[in-house]
Design a protein around this motif. Structure first.
Motif, PDB file in Angstrom:
ATOM      1  N   ALA A  71       0.824  -1.216   0.000  1.00  0.00           N
ATOM      2  CA  ALA A  71       0.000   0.000   0.000  1.00  0.00           C
ATOM      3  C   ALA A  71       0.854   1.260   0.000  1.00  0.00           C
ATOM      4  CB  ALA A  71      -0.928  -0.004   1.217  1.00  0.00           C
ATOM      5  N   MET A  72       2.161   1.114   0.225  1.00  0.00           N
ATOM      6  CA  MET A  72       3.063   2.256   0.262  1.00  0.00           C
ATOM      7  C   MET A  72       3.628   2.550  -1.123  1.00  0.00           C
ATOM      8  SD  MET A  72       5.476   1.317   3.493  1.00  0.00           S
ATOM      9  CE  MET A  72       4.825   1.068   5.141  1.00  0.00           C
ATOM     10  N   PRO A  73       4.147   3.766  -1.338  1.00  0.00           N
ATOM     11  CA  PRO A  73       4.929   4.017  -2.551  1.00  0.00           C
ATOM     12  C   PRO A  73       6.089   3.023  -2.615  1.00  0.00           C
ATOM     13  CG  PRO A  73       4.432   6.060  -1.422  1.00  0.00           C
ATOM     14  CD  PRO A  73       4.001   4.970  -0.499  1.00  0.00           C
ATOM     15  N   ILE A  97       6.539   3.477  10.655  1.00  0.00           N
ATOM     16  CA  ILE A  97       5.918   3.922   9.407  1.00  0.00           C
ATOM     17  C   ILE A  97       4.987   2.844   8.870  1.00  0.00           C
ATOM     18  CG2 ILE A  97       6.365   4.521   6.990  1.00  0.00           C
ATOM     19  CD1 ILE A  97       9.102   5.659   8.057  1.00  0.00           C
ATOM     20  N   ALA A  98       5.477   1.620   8.834  1.00  0.00           N
ATOM     21  CA  ALA A  98       4.703   0.517   8.255  1.00  0.00           C
ATOM     22  C   ALA A  98       3.421   0.246   9.030  1.00  0.00           C
ATOM     23  CB  ALA A  98       5.566  -0.743   8.206  1.00  0.00           C
ATOM     24  N   GLU A 121      -2.908   5.683  10.738  1.00  0.00           N
ATOM     25  CA  GLU A 121      -2.484   7.057  11.019  1.00  0.00           C
ATOM     26  C   GLU A 121      -1.671   7.588   9.839  1.00  0.00           C
ATOM     27  OE1 GLU A 121      -1.091   7.665  15.234  1.00  0.00           O
ATOM     28  OE2 GLU A 121      -1.127   5.474  15.214  1.00  0.00           O
ATOM     29  N   PRO A 122      -2.305   7.793   8.669  1.00  0.00           N
ATOM     30  CA  PRO A 122      -1.567   8.119   7.451  1.00  0.00           C
ATOM     31  C   PRO A 122      -0.765   9.409   7.507  1.00  0.00           C
ATOM     32  CG  PRO A 122      -3.945   8.387   7.135  1.00  0.00           C
ATOM     33  CD  PRO A 122      -3.762   7.663   8.426  1.00  0.00           C
ATOM     34  N   LEU A 149       6.784  10.688   9.132  1.00  0.00           N
ATOM     35  CA  LEU A 149       7.924   9.840   9.485  1.00  0.00           C
ATOM     36  C   LEU A 149       8.640   9.344   8.232  1.00  0.00           C
ATOM     37  CD1 LEU A 149       6.500   7.634  12.387  1.00  0.00           C
ATOM     38  CD2 LEU A 149       7.933   9.667  12.575  1.00  0.00           C
ATOM     39  N   ALA A 150       7.858   9.034   7.204  1.00  0.00           N
ATOM     40  CA  ALA A 150       8.439   8.527   5.966  1.00  0.00           C
ATOM     41  C   ALA A 150       9.382   9.538   5.339  1.00  0.00           C
ATOM     42  CB  ALA A 150       7.333   8.146   4.985  1.00  0.00           C
TER      43      ALA A 150
END
Length: 241
Positions: free
Chosen positions: A141-143, A214-215, A221-222, A228-229
């Motif tokens: 779901a992450m970049p 982050i994960a 909590e996007p 953090l990312a």
């Protein structure tokens, strides 16, 4: 408080007001049977919340300092995610309390080496081989650049599934009593993983723990996770897309 909350199973429970610090779940202060209590709601599945409450019950038998669950009048420990615990009097930990926090975390780690993994949860080691699944972390779901950076941070420390870790033992979840003892609260992020995620020492371990935060926060909590990312990516000249 959610108007649909059913706390009637605790006859005489009084809700006095909300408490700060619950980023994901509702948390309230109240009174029950003439004692101060904390009233919490968890969005975890029944199996996952049962795992957490079982863990706290067990840790108390091993003289670990954690909240005590107060069952409802019919013996249930939670009703649709709502559960009641004793109120812990103490101040939030400061820098000088690092030794007390570490001692309590080590105590937890030592007595949970045989504890099963939390339902619907995966460790960092497991997530290195499965990108997604029936767990609370979905790297897909992450970049892609961020997901790769997260994996690299974990690979650098080669995490192993060793024991239960708290997962978020910062100052907000570590209360120091008048006797100087540390009580660890809010076990929502607890799982079986490598203790390095609780007791970060090296720079590589700090990065691995940041990658985990982050994960695990990416879905619930996007905004926090994306902030953090940026720290993780810009540290080596990367950018989030």
């Amino acid at each position: 408080m959610d108007s649909g909350a059913d706390l009637s199973a605790w006859k005489g429970l009084i809700v006095e007001g909300s408490l700060t610090g619950g980023a994901r779940n509702e948390v309230y202060r109240g009174r029950f049977d003439d004692q101060e209590v904390v009233i919490r709601r968890s969005d975890r599945s029944d199996d996952s919340l049962r795992w957490e409450l079982d863990l706290l019950d067990y840790l108390l038998t091993r003289e670990c300092r954690v909240p005590r669950t107060i069952p409802a009048d019919d013996g249930r420990r939670h009703v649709k995610g709502w559960h009641v615990q004793n109120f812990v009097h103490g101040r939030h930990a400061a820098r000088d309390d690092a030794a007390a926090i570490r001692a309590e975390l080590v105590r937890v780690h030592k007595c949970t080496t045989e504890w099963p993994q939390r339902p619907n949860t995966a460790s960092a080691k497991t997530l290195l081989s499965i990108p997604a699944g029936a767990n609370d972390v979905d790297l897909e779901a992450m970049p892609s650049a961020l997901a790769e950076k997260v994996r690299r941070a974990w690979l650098a420390v080669q995490p192993r599934d060793r024991c239960v870790i708290h997962g978020d033992p910062g100052a907000a979840n570590a209360l120091i009593t008048a006797e100087g003892e540390c009580v660890l609260i809010d076990w929502d992020e607890a799982r079986v993983d490598d203790p390095l995620f609780d007791l970060k020492v090296t720079e590589a371990e700090e990065l691995a723990a940041l990658a985990w935060e982050i994960a695990v926060c990416w879905k619930p909590e996007p905004a926090y996770a994306r902030a953090l990312a940026e720290q993780l990516l810009t540290g080596e000249g990367g950018h989030m897309t």
